[in-house]
Design a protein around this motif. Sequence first.
Motif, PDB file in Angstrom:
ATOM      1  N   ASP A 410       0.858  -1.186   0.000  1.00  0.00           N
ATOM      2  CA  ASP A 410       0.000   0.000   0.000  1.00  0.00           C
ATOM      3  C   ASP A 410       0.893   1.234   0.000  1.00  0.00           C
ATOM      4  O   ASP A 410       1.398   1.645   1.048  1.00  0.00           O
ATOM      5  N   ILE A 413      -1.802   5.831  -0.904  1.00  0.00           N
ATOM      6  CA  ILE A 413      -2.386   6.726   0.098  1.00  0.00           C
ATOM      7  C   ILE A 413      -1.300   7.380   0.965  1.00  0.00           C
ATOM      8  O   ILE A 413      -1.355   8.597   1.200  1.00  0.00           O
ATOM      9  N   PRO A 414      -0.293   6.631   1.463  1.00  0.00           N
ATOM     10  CA  PRO A 414       0.774   7.294   2.221  1.00  0.00           C
ATOM     11  C   PRO A 414       1.480   8.388   1.430  1.00  0.00           C
ATOM     12  O   PRO A 414       1.841   9.431   1.986  1.00  0.00           O
ATOM     13  N   LEU A 417      -0.666  11.447   1.565  1.00  0.00           N
ATOM     14  CA  LEU A 417      -0.591  12.092   2.871  1.00  0.00           C
ATOM     15  C   LEU A 417       0.678  12.933   2.992  1.00  0.00           C
ATOM     16  O   LEU A 417       0.645  14.062   3.510  1.00  0.00           O
ATOM     17  N   PHE A 457      -0.903   9.696   9.663  1.00  0.00           N
ATOM     18  CA  PHE A 457      -0.512   8.303   9.458  1.00  0.00           C
ATOM     19  C   PHE A 457      -1.089   7.399  10.545  1.00  0.00           C
ATOM     20  O   PHE A 457      -1.451   6.250  10.269  1.00  0.00           O
ATOM     21  N   ARG A 460      -4.603   6.775   9.550  1.00  0.00           N
ATOM     22  CA  ARG A 460      -4.630   5.816   8.434  1.00  0.00           C
ATOM     23  C   ARG A 460      -4.444   4.393   8.948  1.00  0.00           C
ATOM     24  O   ARG A 460      -5.133   3.463   8.508  1.00  0.00           O
ATOM     25  N   SER A 464      -7.600   1.537   8.791  1.00  0.00           N
ATOM     26  CA  SER A 464      -7.420   0.586   7.692  1.00  0.00           C
ATOM     27  C   SER A 464      -8.196  -0.673   8.026  1.00  0.00           C
ATOM     28  O   SER A 464      -7.775  -1.468   8.865  1.00  0.00           O
TER      29      SER A 464
END
Length: 480
Positions: A410, A413-414, A417, A457, A460, A464
Amino acid sequence: MRKDKSAKLLEWLREGQELSMRQQLLLIVHLSIPAIFAQISSIIMEYIDASMVGCLGANASASIGLVASSTWLLGGLTSAYNTGFSVQIAHRIGAGDGKGARRIMKQGLITALLYSLILLSVGAGISRELPRWLGGDSSICREAFHYFLVYSLALPIMQMNLAAGAMLQSSGNMRLPSILHVLMCFLDILFNLVLIFPSRNVLWMGHQMCIPGMGLGVLGAALGTALAQLVIMICMMYFLLFRSPALHLRKEEKLQFYRKDIRKAIGISVPVAVEQFIMSGAQIMSTRIVAPLGMIAIAANSFSITAESLCYMPGYGIGSAATTLIGQSVGAGRHDLTKRLGWIATCFGMLVMAVSGACMYLLAPWMISILSPDEAIRQLGASVLRIEAFAEPMYAASIVASGVFRGAGDTLIPSCLNFCSMWLVRLPLAAFLAPKFGLRGVWIAMCIELCIRGVLFLLRLAFSKNWDQTDKRHRGKLLT
């Protein structure tokens, strides 16, 4: 290669055995410690270069500081490319597919070399004009150009070094890359002593000794680092290709390129590369904000970033360990452990960097004094380091959680951010505060932004909800 505790625990994880909370924590610690030393050793190399060049004066230090953010951009892009292949290797090894892991390794090494040649061409092509684009004073542009040019020409060496190290780590061997990185620090010192300074006589144990030198200054620092990288790259490739139990070459296995492997590597690597480009681009913009503040501010900013790196490199080490651990958990189908291990690793990283941040606050004057003899640089550098110390725990949250997400494949998305926090928070705030507070304003903006990034983070990680399903999908793809 004798199995250590982490290798045994990883084997139990792949075999589906139950791991107690204590064993999970031990696994993270045992994987993290060598990775932390590897990360710290890379920063010690920067310390060595900075402190040796610092002896040549503020102009020499500023010439490296001017292009530092640009070298981070190229270095980040080389590292990002390796992620797509090393994560897949961890997944394959976790699934017990050694042949598939070796197939991905060979594809990764060949394409990484070609990729680094492209970066070399770009870096060398812009090296002469880059210092002027960054707003550098004419007195430092020539040395900055020489430093960046040599750095660019050495990118294939760095690429293969990082690729081999990342692949060894993804197989669970965190110790060997760490040992080789520590050795690289000693080689860097040796090469720098010869290349930076002219021949000189020194008194050692009551005897006069002549140390040969070439007196190349800033150029010598770049060449010394490149030579140290070359020696370690050769060693790293030897252990990867001929000594690694899981990844060493087999005569019966030929090099083949599979579109599926490369497409998946690109899918993982591109968001990371974009993230590195965005982050380093933001650092370059930050350099543009700092440049008008004068050479003292440029040098203090560069030295402070180097000094702070000693505090956040443990976070990157734990993040690397988390990528390996989560990657092998995903490959093994251990969805019962994946998210729990991610939280344990993130909390461990926050604890470690809270301690390192406290140490940085107390030792800030000493840390800067190692890098520069200039009193004005020391005072300004120490003050901004103490501002940054308060952000270290939340910075750890973003670093380690990012490593966790990479292990699960993944990366999109990070990256988003990081983009939002850097470009929507740090840069506007730094541009607003710099005219009022100088370099301190730039670092206040950095501290605020890192705290916000850490919160993002953690949210997130907390929300998740599809980790179990993601693990199952990865497992199914690997088995087919």
